[in-house]
Design a protein around this motif. Structure first.
Motif, PDB file in Angstrom:
ATOM      1  N   LEU A  15      10.880   8.547 -34.593  1.00 49.43           N
ATOM      2  CA  LEU A  15       9.701   9.325 -35.246  1.00 49.43           C
ATOM      3  C   LEU A  15       9.882  10.836 -34.603  1.00 49.43           C
ATOM      4  CD1 LEU A  15       6.758   9.461 -35.399  1.00 49.43           C
ATOM      5  CD2 LEU A  15       7.170   8.770 -32.804  1.00 49.43           C
ATOM      6  N   VAL A  16       9.615  11.584 -35.716  1.00 46.88           N
ATOM      7  CA  VAL A  16       9.786  12.900 -35.555  1.00 46.88           C
ATOM      8  C   VAL A  16       8.679  13.428 -35.625  1.00 46.88           C
ATOM      9  CG1 VAL A  16      10.537  15.175 -36.462  1.00 46.88           C
ATOM     10  CG2 VAL A  16      11.733  12.957 -36.529  1.00 46.88           C
ATOM     11  N   THR A  17       7.612  13.879 -34.638  1.00 50.01           N
ATOM     12  CA  THR A  17       6.630  14.341 -35.063  1.00 50.01           C
ATOM     13  C   THR A  17       6.301  15.767 -34.932  1.00 50.01           C
ATOM     14  OG1 THR A  17       5.909  15.766 -32.246  1.00 50.01           O
ATOM     15  CG2 THR A  17       5.597  13.313 -32.700  1.00 50.01           C
ATOM     16  N   GLY A  18       5.383  16.483 -35.635  1.00 49.19           N
ATOM     17  CA  GLY A  18       5.601  17.396 -36.853  1.00 49.19           C
ATOM     18  C   GLY A  18       6.904  17.686 -37.805  1.00 49.19           C
ATOM     19  N   GLY A  19       7.261  16.600 -38.247  1.00 52.31           N
ATOM     20  CA  GLY A  19       8.345  16.333 -39.032  1.00 52.31           C
ATOM     21  C   GLY A  19       8.264  16.394 -40.650  1.00 52.31           C
ATOM     22  N   SER A  20       7.294  17.138 -41.046  1.00 53.50           N
ATOM     23  CA  SER A  20       6.798  17.276 -42.606  1.00 53.50           C
ATOM     24  C   SER A  20       7.114  19.137 -42.951  1.00 53.50           C
ATOM     25  CB  SER A  20       5.171  17.654 -43.127  1.00 53.50           C
ATOM     26  OG  SER A  20       4.783  18.085 -42.492  1.00 53.50           O
ATOM     27  N   SER A  21       7.402  19.597 -41.570  1.00 53.73           N
ATOM     28  CA  SER A  21       7.998  21.666 -42.408  1.00 53.73           C
ATOM     29  C   SER A  21       9.089  21.629 -41.357  1.00 53.73           C
ATOM     30  CB  SER A  21       6.810  21.886 -42.830  1.00 53.73           C
ATOM     31  OG  SER A  21       5.850  21.881 -41.670  1.00 53.73           O
ATOM     32  N   ARG A  37      16.330   5.570 -39.570  1.00 54.60           N
ATOM     33  CA  ARG A  37      14.907   5.129 -40.291  1.00 54.60           C
ATOM     34  C   ARG A  37      14.414   6.276 -39.606  1.00 54.60           C
ATOM     35  NH1 ARG A  37      14.010  -0.742 -39.800  1.00 54.60           N
ATOM     36  NH2 ARG A  37      15.737  -1.107 -37.819  1.00 54.60           N
ATOM     37  N   VAL A  38      13.749   7.058 -40.492  1.00 56.70           N
ATOM     38  CA  VAL A  38      13.031   8.310 -39.947  1.00 56.70           C
ATOM     39  C   VAL A  38      11.527   7.518 -39.920  1.00 56.70           C
ATOM     40  CG1 VAL A  38      12.925  10.855 -39.845  1.00 56.70           C
ATOM     41  CG2 VAL A  38      15.234   9.358 -39.957  1.00 56.70           C
ATOM     42  N   ALA A  39      10.191   8.193 -39.227  1.00 59.11           N
ATOM     43  CA  ALA A  39       9.032   8.412 -39.343  1.00 59.11           C
ATOM     44  C   ALA A  39       8.637   9.361 -39.538  1.00 59.11           C
ATOM     45  CB  ALA A  39       8.355   7.244 -38.355  1.00 59.11           C
ATOM     46  N   PHE A  80       1.703   4.254 -33.155  1.00 59.29           N
ATOM     47  CA  PHE A  80       3.201   3.329 -32.781  1.00 59.29           C
ATOM     48  C   PHE A  80       2.349   2.039 -33.457  1.00 59.29           C
ATOM     49  CE2 PHE A  80       4.673   7.240 -30.723  1.00 59.29           C
ATOM     50  CZ  PHE A  80       5.196   7.088 -30.010  1.00 59.29           C
ATOM     51  N   GLY A  81       1.048   1.964 -33.119  1.00 57.61           N
ATOM     52  CA  GLY A  81       1.346   0.640 -33.438  1.00 57.61           C
ATOM     53  C   GLY A  81       1.526  -0.091 -34.928  1.00 57.61           C
ATOM     54  N   ILE A  82       1.777   1.057 -35.845  1.00 55.69           N
ATOM     55  CA  ILE A  82       2.220   1.355 -36.748  1.00 55.69           C
ATOM     56  C   ILE A  82       3.442   1.009 -37.179  1.00 55.69           C
ATOM     57  CG2 ILE A  82       2.258   2.512 -39.403  1.00 55.69           C
ATOM     58  CD1 ILE A  82      -0.501   3.512 -38.673  1.00 55.69           C
ATOM     59  N   LEU A  83       4.281   2.214 -36.649  1.00 56.41           N
ATOM     60  CA  LEU A  83       5.690   1.745 -35.963  1.00 56.41           C
ATOM     61  C   LEU A  83       5.784   0.238 -36.055  1.00 56.41           C
ATOM     62  CD1 LEU A  83       6.610   5.200 -35.268  1.00 56.41           C
ATOM     63  CD2 LEU A  83       6.137   4.430 -37.259  1.00 56.41           C
ATOM     64  N   MET A  84       5.273  -0.110 -35.136  1.00 53.97           N
ATOM     65  CA  MET A  84       5.837  -1.102 -34.640  1.00 53.97           C
ATOM     66  C   MET A  84       5.804  -2.775 -35.421  1.00 53.97           C
ATOM     67  SD  MET A  84       6.705  -0.033 -31.568  1.00 53.97           S
ATOM     68  CE  MET A  84       6.882   1.168 -32.035  1.00 53.97           C
ATOM     69  N   GLU A  85       4.358  -2.210 -36.084  1.00 50.24           N
ATOM     70  CA  GLU A  85       4.295  -3.706 -37.521  1.00 50.24           C
ATOM     71  C   GLU A  85       4.960  -3.033 -38.336  1.00 50.24           C
ATOM     72  OE1 GLU A  85       0.492  -4.526 -40.541  1.00 50.24           O
ATOM     73  OE2 GLU A  85      -0.130  -3.263 -38.679  1.00 50.24           O
ATOM     74  N   ARG A  86       5.297  -2.372 -38.264  1.00 51.92           N
ATOM     75  CA  ARG A  86       6.363  -1.565 -39.866  1.00 51.92           C
ATOM     76  C   ARG A  86       7.737  -1.909 -39.330  1.00 51.92           C
ATOM     77  NH1 ARG A  86       4.579   1.401 -44.605  1.00 51.92           N
ATOM     78  NH2 ARG A  86       7.156   1.162 -44.605  1.00 51.92           N
ATOM     79  N   TRP A  87       8.759  -1.577 -38.589  1.00 47.58           N
ATOM     80  CA  TRP A  87       9.364  -1.457 -37.709  1.00 47.58           C
ATOM     81  C   TRP A  87      10.052  -2.141 -36.884  1.00 47.58           C
ATOM     82  CZ3 TRP A  87      10.721   4.198 -38.793  1.00 47.58           C
ATOM     83  CH2 TRP A  87      10.857   4.650 -39.842  1.00 47.58           C
ATOM     84  N   GLY A  88       9.243  -2.845 -35.821  1.00 45.36           N
ATOM     85  CA  GLY A  88       9.641  -3.833 -34.931  1.00 45.36           C
ATOM     86  C   GLY A  88       9.659  -2.962 -33.857  1.00 45.36           C
ATOM     87  N   LEU A 126       1.585  12.154 -25.019  1.00 40.18           N
ATOM     88  CA  LEU A 126       0.956  10.793 -25.304  1.00 40.18           C
ATOM     89  C   LEU A 126       2.141  10.540 -26.256  1.00 40.18           C
ATOM     90  CD1 LEU A 126      -2.609  12.059 -26.411  1.00 40.18           C
ATOM     91  CD2 LEU A 126      -1.982  11.099 -24.480  1.00 40.18           C
ATOM     92  N   CYS A 127       2.873  11.079 -26.728  1.00 38.20           N
ATOM     93  CA  CYS A 127       3.670  10.003 -27.893  1.00 38.20           C
ATOM     94  C   CYS A 127       4.914   9.757 -26.630  1.00 38.20           C
ATOM     95  CB  CYS A 127       4.393  11.426 -27.962  1.00 38.20           C
ATOM     96  SG  CYS A 127       3.479  11.728 -30.007  1.00 38.20           S
ATOM     97  N   ALA A 128       5.215  10.152 -26.035  1.00 30.12           N
ATOM     98  CA  ALA A 128       6.296   9.911 -24.451  1.00 30.12           C
ATOM     99  C   ALA A 128       6.141   8.981 -23.829  1.00 30.12           C
ATOM    100  CB  ALA A 128       7.050  11.199 -23.692  1.00 30.12           C
ATOM    101  N   ARG A 129       4.900   8.923 -23.040  1.00 33.98           N
ATOM    102  CA  ARG A 129       3.506   7.899 -22.451  1.00 33.98           C
ATOM    103  C   ARG A 129       4.692   6.428 -23.614  1.00 33.98           C
ATOM    104  NH1 ARG A 129      -1.694   7.018 -20.695  1.00 33.98           N
ATOM    105  NH2 ARG A 129      -2.425   6.618 -23.105  1.00 33.98           N
ATOM    106  N   GLU A 130       4.002   6.423 -25.192  1.00 36.78           N
ATOM    107  CA  GLU A 130       3.880   5.292 -26.132  1.00 36.78           C
ATOM    108  C   GLU A 130       5.267   4.577 -26.322  1.00 36.78           C
ATOM    109  OE1 GLU A 130       1.046   3.681 -27.090  1.00 36.78           O
ATOM    110  OE2 GLU A 130       0.056   4.961 -24.773  1.00 36.78           O
ATOM    111  N   ALA A 131       6.077   5.663 -26.478  1.00 39.51           N
ATOM    112  CA  ALA A 131       7.180   5.488 -26.578  1.00 39.51           C
ATOM    113  C   ALA A 131       8.715   4.536 -24.921  1.00 39.51           C
ATOM    114  CB  ALA A 131       8.607   7.122 -26.398  1.00 39.51           C
ATOM    115  N   VAL A 132       7.796   5.313 -23.664  1.00 32.78           N
ATOM    116  CA  VAL A 132       8.551   4.780 -22.941  1.00 32.78           C
ATOM    117  C   VAL A 132       8.212   3.013 -22.217  1.00 32.78           C
ATOM    118  CG1 VAL A 132       8.011   4.940 -20.341  1.00 32.78           C
ATOM    119  CG2 VAL A 132       8.481   6.723 -21.118  1.00 32.78           C
ATOM    120  N   LYS A 133       7.281   2.742 -22.923  1.00 30.17           N
ATOM    121  CA  LYS A 133       6.365   1.795 -22.924  1.00 30.17           C
ATOM    122  C   LYS A 133       7.442   0.512 -23.642  1.00 30.17           C
ATOM    123  CE  LYS A 133       1.887   3.196 -21.948  1.00 30.17           C
ATOM    124  NZ  LYS A 133       0.198   3.002 -22.327  1.00 30.17           N
TER     125      LYS A 133
END
Length: 271
Positions: A15-21, A37-39, A80-88, A126-133
């Motif tokens: 997952l790359v936040t701010g990944g569109s530019s 695979r890149v979100a 993160f819920g969307i990513l877990m649903e799509r990629w596990g 916030l992003c790191a917390r979800e990733a660590v979980k």
């Protein structure tokens, strides 16, 4: 130690936040080229994010775009819920989203201060917390990586170089420095590697005025001992290395990719 190969991140999910530019887009491209695979997270420019997804697909990679304001807890959790649903699961987080709202200090509004800290620092939390979980829940998958998860915090040379007129930005990046180190210390025993990249002057649209003309670029190069402005893929390649097993013993480190900007070039001639 494993060497970097063309598909060194094969099978991994990033997952790359701010990944569109800008730097985020270069990191997304580099991760995809390395087999991940890149979100691609974006805030408002859905068209740019989809263009990145299409570009990666055209090169034989896999990607998806996901909208979220990283400063908002519920939106990060939904992403993160969307990513877990799509990629596990997830293997790599690049917490890259960031903004500048510059002003002389005496004129800086509380909104400018709060907004920059919310995106640049709280967003990484916030992003790191979800990733660590997720890394903790899933545990180690040796066939994918020597680490249970990798977090790369995007900082700036202004985590150590003061920057008048940009107090909110510099404070946020100084915060990222100790956030990254403290988190790395806390989760290393779980085989979660946390590091940071601090770019110097990189040729992106956000700083176009600093390099757009030959004269402006020459002036900027006075601050860079290596005498060239950085390109976005300089950061992309560094991110792939930090996400790979080639850097498996690198923990809690900030990698300055800056052409020597943090070497105090003003002292080249004696001081």
């Amino acid at each position: 130690m494993p060497l970097l190969t063309e598909k060194t991140l094969a099978g991994q999910r990033a997952l790359v936040t701010g990944g569109s530019s800008g730097i985020g887009a270069a990191i997304a491209r580099a991760m995809a080229e390395a087999g991940a695979r890149v979100a691609i997270n974006y805030l408002s420019d859905a068209e740019a994010a989809q263009k990145m997804v299409d570009e990666i697909h055209a090169c034989g990679g896999e990607a998806l775009a996901v909208q979220a304001d990283v400063s908002q807890e519920q939106e990060v959790e939904l992403m993160f819920g969307i990513l877990m649903e799509r990629w596990g699961s997830l293997d790599i987080l690049v917490a890259n989203a960031g903004i500048q709202l510059d002003a002389p200090f005496s004129e800086m509004t509380l909104a400018q201060w709060n907004t920059v800290l919310a995106v640049n620092l709280t967003g990484q939390f916030l992003c790191a917390r979800e990733a660590v979980k997720e890394f903790t829940r899933r545990g180690l998958i040796p066939e994918l990586s020597s680490a249970a998860g990798k977090i790369i915090c995007m900082s700036s040379v202004h985590d150590v170089i003061p920057w008048a007129g940009h107090v909110n930005y510099a404070a946020s990046k100084g915060g990222v420095l100790m956030f990254m180190k403290s988190l790395a210390q806390e989760v290393a025993h779980q085989k979660i590697r946390v590091n940071a990249i601090s770019p110097g002057a990189i040729r992106t649209p956000i700083n176009r005025a600093a390099w757009e003309t030959q004269e402006a670029e020459a002036e900027l190069n006075k601050l860079i001992p290596y005498e060239r402005i950085g390109e976005p893929m300089d950061i992309g390649h560094a991110a792939v290395w930090l996400a790979s097993d080639a850097s498996d013993y690198v923990v809690g480190t900030t990698l300055y990719v800056d052409g020597g900007m943090t070497l105090y070039p003003g002292f080249q001639e004696g001081g």
